[in-house]
Structures are given as C-alpha cells and as structure tokens.
Design a protein around this motif. Structure first.
Motif, PDB file in Angstrom:
ATOM      1  N   UNK A  74     112.329  44.310 -73.578  1.00 60.85           N
ATOM      2  CA  UNK A  74     111.343  43.309 -73.984  1.00 60.85           C
ATOM      3  C   UNK A  74     110.875  43.618 -75.404  1.00 60.85           C
ATOM      4  N   UNK A  75     110.773  42.576 -76.224  1.00 60.10           N
ATOM      5  CA  UNK A  75     110.504  42.752 -77.654  1.00 60.10           C
ATOM      6  C   UNK A  75     109.220  42.024 -78.037  1.00 60.10           C
ATOM      7  N   UNK A  76     108.372  42.702 -78.796  1.00 58.57           N
ATOM      8  CA  UNK A  76     107.152  42.068 -79.302  1.00 58.57           C
ATOM      9  C   UNK A  76     106.919  42.498 -80.742  1.00 58.57           C
ATOM     10  N   UNK A  77     106.754  41.516 -81.636  1.00 58.98           N
ATOM     11  CA  UNK A  77     106.431  41.800 -83.030  1.00 58.98           C
ATOM     12  C   UNK A  77     104.940  41.569 -83.247  1.00 58.98           C
ATOM     13  N   UNK A  78     104.249  42.576 -83.774  1.00 55.01           N
ATOM     14  CA  UNK A  78     102.814  42.454 -84.015  1.00 55.01           C
ATOM     15  C   UNK A  78     102.574  41.716 -85.326  1.00 55.01           C
ATOM     16  N   UNK A  79     101.879  40.564 -85.236  1.00 57.56           N
ATOM     17  CA  UNK A  79     101.584  39.762 -86.425  1.00 57.56           C
ATOM     18  C   UNK A  79     100.152  39.937 -86.903  1.00 57.56           C
ATOM     19  N   UNK A  80      99.286  40.509 -86.078  1.00 57.87           N
ATOM     20  CA  UNK A  80      97.875  40.660 -86.450  1.00 57.87           C
ATOM     21  C   UNK A  80      97.721  41.675 -87.582  1.00 57.87           C
ATOM     22  N   UNK A  81      96.747  41.431 -88.445  1.00 57.34           N
ATOM     23  CA  UNK A  81      96.515  42.330 -89.585  1.00 57.34           C
ATOM     24  C   UNK A  81      95.959  43.673 -89.115  1.00 57.34           C
ATOM     25  N   UNK A  82      95.065  43.636 -88.122  1.00 61.68           N
ATOM     26  CA  UNK A  82      94.453  44.871 -87.634  1.00 61.68           C
ATOM     27  C   UNK A  82      94.575  44.938 -86.108  1.00 61.68           C
ATOM     28  N   UNK A  83      95.742  45.341 -85.591  1.00 60.95           N
ATOM     29  CA  UNK A  83      95.894  45.493 -84.135  1.00 60.95           C
ATOM     30  C   UNK A  83      94.891  46.515 -83.606  1.00 60.95           C
ATOM     31  N   UNK A  84      94.402  46.278 -82.383  1.00 63.61           N
ATOM     32  CA  UNK A  84      93.326  47.123 -81.858  1.00 63.61           C
ATOM     33  C   UNK A  84      93.663  47.605 -80.449  1.00 63.61           C
ATOM     34  N   UNK A  85      94.784  48.295 -80.306  1.00 63.03           N
ATOM     35  CA  UNK A  85      95.184  48.845 -79.020  1.00 63.03           C
ATOM     36  C   UNK A  85      96.065  50.073 -79.261  1.00 63.03           C
ATOM     37  N   UNK A  86      96.238  50.871 -78.224  1.00 61.91           N
ATOM     38  CA  UNK A  86      97.149  52.016 -78.264  1.00 61.91           C
ATOM     39  C   UNK A  86      98.312  51.736 -77.315  1.00 61.91           C
ATOM     40  N   UNK A  87      99.379  52.521 -77.413  1.00 57.52           N
ATOM     41  CA  UNK A  87     100.563  52.265 -76.590  1.00 57.52           C
ATOM     42  C   UNK A  87     100.994  53.530 -75.845  1.00 57.52           C
ATOM     43  N   UNK A  88     101.631  53.299 -74.696  1.00 59.71           N
ATOM     44  CA  UNK A  88     102.166  54.377 -73.873  1.00 59.71           C
ATOM     45  C   UNK A  88     103.563  54.007 -73.393  1.00 59.71           C
ATOM     46  N   UNK A  89     104.506  54.957 -73.507  1.00 64.74           N
ATOM     47  CA  UNK A  89     105.883  54.780 -73.008  1.00 64.74           C
ATOM     48  C   UNK A  89     106.554  53.525 -73.558  1.00 64.74           C
ATOM     49  N   UNK A  90     106.224  53.164 -74.777  1.00 70.83           N
ATOM     50  CA  UNK A  90     106.876  52.051 -75.466  1.00 70.83           C
ATOM     51  C   UNK A  90     107.472  52.566 -76.771  1.00 70.83           C
ATOM     52  N   UNK A  91     108.620  52.018 -77.144  1.00 71.73           N
ATOM     53  CA  UNK A  91     109.181  52.347 -78.455  1.00 71.73           C
ATOM     54  C   UNK A  91     108.388  51.620 -79.527  1.00 71.73           C
ATOM     55  N   UNK A  92     108.159  52.306 -80.628  1.00 71.65           N
ATOM     56  CA  UNK A  92     107.429  51.744 -81.763  1.00 71.65           C
ATOM     57  C   UNK A  92     108.335  51.784 -82.985  1.00 71.65           C
ATOM     58  N   UNK A  93     108.731  50.607 -83.461  1.00 69.69           N
ATOM     59  CA  UNK A  93     109.556  50.492 -84.661  1.00 69.69           C
ATOM     60  C   UNK A  93     108.638  50.119 -85.819  1.00 69.69           C
ATOM     61  N   UNK A  94     108.461  51.044 -86.734  1.00 68.19           N
ATOM     62  CA  UNK A  94     107.514  50.846 -87.828  1.00 68.19           C
ATOM     63  C   UNK A  94     108.254  50.404 -89.093  1.00 68.19           C
ATOM     64  N   UNK A  95     107.706  49.364 -89.741  1.00 68.73           N
ATOM     65  CA  UNK A  95     108.347  48.795 -90.929  1.00 68.73           C
ATOM     66  C   UNK A  95     107.500  48.966 -92.189  1.00 68.73           C
TER      67      UNK A  95
END
Length: 383
Positions: A74-95
């Motif tokens: 499952x794929x999700x691209x973050x479009x918000x300027x200031x995301x306000x959550x943390x993640x667990x057991x998910x891959x994080x692809x940083x650009x």
C-alpha cells in the motif's frame, strides 16, 4: 539503479509505545490504505514517544509511506506541509523536498510493475513482509526529469478529480446521516431485520477457483476488504473474479441497492465488524463467505443503509458476536437484529430529501470508478 542510490529509505519504530487518551497519532499498516491514511482507529501516543520516534523516522512533505508487513505494497504520498503523526512498521521513503521525483515514484510504486518488484522480494509464510534491506536493493531504471513530468501530469489530474469527488461525497454523506438521525430519533417501533429485508451470506470460494484478472464471462467477487473501515464500498480493491460455474445457484448475487456487511473482524484488528457498504454500481457481484448480503424488501436502501451503518446499530449488533480467535457475526444474529421502523409519512418525507443526495453520491462513485480504470491503464502504459 537501486532504491538506496537515489532515495533515503528508512522505516518507522518497531517499539510499542503506550496508548494514551490524548496525544499524537501513531500510524501503522492497519491505518495505511492506497492513497490515504485512516486516522479513525489510529493509536494516540504521548508527546515524548512521538518526539523520540520522529528523531529517526519523521515524515515530511512529499515523503512516501509503504506498508511492509501483512498487506504489503500500500502506497501513500504525504502532501501536507507539516504532517503531525509518527509511524510504526512502515517503510519511509524520504525525498527531502524533491516533489518531482516523489510524484514519479508514487505512481511507479502504484503500477503493476512497481508492485511486482515489491512482491518478488516478499518473505514469510504465515505473514508476508518485505525487509528494509530488500526494499533498498530493488533496482529500477529512472527516466530523465522531463519524461517524469510528462507521466505525472495526467495521473495527478485524475487523482485531483477523484479527491474532489470524495470530498463532495464526504459532505453529502454527513448531510444524509443528519437527516437520517432526525427520523431515527423520532421513531419508536422496532422490527427484526429479517421482516424488512432478505438476509444471506456468500460462498466459501476455493483459491484455485478465483481469477486474478477478469475474463469474458466472469464477474467480480466482493470480499470484506472492499468495505472501508468506516463503511462504504471501495471499488478499487476488487482483486478477484470468478465464473458462474463456481457459485451455487441458491446464493444471491449482489446487485444495485443491496447492502453488504462484514461478518468478521480482520486479522489486523481493524474494527470493521458490522460495517456495511452499499452496492452502488449497476452490475452483479459474487459474494464471499464472510460477507452478509442484505436485500431491502419493505424499506428503501436510502433508509436501511445509513441505519445499518450507524453506531447505535453496529454497537448493539456486536454484543451478539461470537468471540474466539476472530470475532464473528452469525446470519441468525443479523436476521434477528432489531431496527427502528418509521411510519409511512416520516419515511416518505425523508426519502424525498435524501434520494437526490444519494443519487449524487452514487454518480460521483461511478465517475471515480471510471477515472480509476483510466488511471490504471495509464499506469500500465507509462510504466
């Protein structure tokens, strides 16, 4: 070129911070769907845990999240300027702010080719997963940035149209529910569901009988995964088809206006037990075993659907579920469940108000289904 050579590939925390009543959201695999995050069932964690996790796994604008365990890909691209959550057991692809590369990778990962690259590296038998090392080692060929731009424009345009329709539908659905509650609260007569609808469950298909792609005489199979966590029909998650040879003739096929209910809680503890979806397309669907088909007979679906998806009804229904490894509803408990019946005058006034709203929601959903199919064709063409 390996992912690790042009993307900063990380993952979220593997710890299990304590749940708190008020705090920051922790997003895991169960909250991540294609193109969206469902915050409804997300766990709240303390500010200290939130800061600690985000020291190494902070999600920024244009970063991409990818599910790594269970439902992988499952794929999700973050479009918000200031995301306000943390993640667990998910891959994080940083650009790191590279919007163009992020947009291209977002669509690449959604495409059949991208999904195939991921699923070729899956491990595990009981529960499948992809390791961070395997993810970093996936190799692809990157086009130049002008080619990326050409691919992205039509896909982004379609996504924006789909998002707009979804936002309109969210508002229309809230209005429908408000109008429904006015009638519901002024009603005192109860009847069992079986007196106003036909109630049945689907068929236990064998894996070997299901098709991964449709053929001429096949029809789609509706499973629990097609019901959204807060109710509603997710057309984009249809993954199986079957021919008439493998479906008993005494089982109903879902058709326009039917209501479909989840009879089991999912393994990842997402609470969808009792939630319903409205069959809002003019085609036949085969029904899987753990889905209950409710066909209105004495009441229109415009009343019965918001009722069966209301908190009052679902919470009462869950009291009669069987508890074991999974929590299950029986057909008998659904048939015997009590529902409020308005008088004819109340019902007619309500239907006159909500029918045009339902028609608009259904039209928007059908438009989205068409646009999703066009998007799928474009993804296959570009990638």
């Amino acid at each position: 070129m390996k992912f690790s050579e042009f993307i900063d590939v990380r993952d979220g925390t593997h710890d299990s911070p304590k749940r708190v009543n008020v705090g920051k959201k922790l997003i895991t695999t169960k909250n991540l769907e294609d193109n969206c995050i469902d915050f409804t069932n997300a766990k709240n964690i303390s500010l200290n845990d939130f800061k600690r996790i985000n020291e190494r796994s902070k999600v920024d604008q244009f970063d991409i999240l990818l599910s790594m365990i269970g439902t992988v890909g499952n794929v999700y691209q973050e479009r918000a300027v200031f995301p306000d959550y943390a993640i667990k057991n998910l891959a994080l692809l940083k650009f790191h702010g590279d919007e163009l590369l992020s947009n291209w990778m977002n669509y690449y990962l959604q495409s059949k080719k991208g999904q195939s690259k991921i699923h070729q590296r899956l491990s595990g038998s009981t529960q499948q997963y992809i390791s961070l090392t395997d993810l970093r080692n996936i190799e692809i060929t990157l086009p130049d940035r002008d080619q990326m731009e050409l691919c992205i424009k039509p896909l982004r345009y379609l996504d924006d149209l789909i998002l707009k329709n979804n936002q309109i539908n969210d508002n229309l659905t809230k209005l429908i529910n408000l109008l429904f509650l006015e009638v519901y609260k002024s009603t005192s007569l109860y009847k069992p569901l079986k007196e106003v609808a036909n109630v049945s469950n689907g068929y236990a298909f064998k894996s070997k009988d299901l098709l991964d792609v449709p053929i001429d005489n096949s029809s789609p199979v509706f499973k629990m995964r097609n019901i959204k966590n807060n109710g509603g029909f997710d057309h984009t998650k249809i993954k199986s088809w079957v021919t008439p040879d493998y479906y008993p003739k005494d089982k109903f096929l879902a058709q326009y206006g039917d209501i479909l209910m989840s009879m089991t809680d999912m393994k990842d503890n997402v609470r969808i037990l009792g939630h319903t979806a409205l069959m809002d397309v003019d085609k036949k669907y085969y029904i899987n075993q753990r889905v209950c088909l409710i066909r209105p007979t004495e009441l229109p679906f415009e009343y019965l659907y918001p009722l069966t998806n209301s908190d009052d009804y679902i919470n009462e229904l869950r009291k009669h579920a069987n508890h074991g490894v999974q929590v299950n509803l029986t057909i008998k408990s659904i048939k015997d469940s009590k529902i409020k019946i308005p008088n004819n005058n109340q019902l007619q006034k309500y239907i006159k108000l909500v029918r045009p709203l339902f028609e608009q929601v259904i039209n928007n959903n059908q438009e989205n289904l068409i646009m999703s199919q066009i998007k799928c064709n474009l993804l296959n063409k570009f990638f």
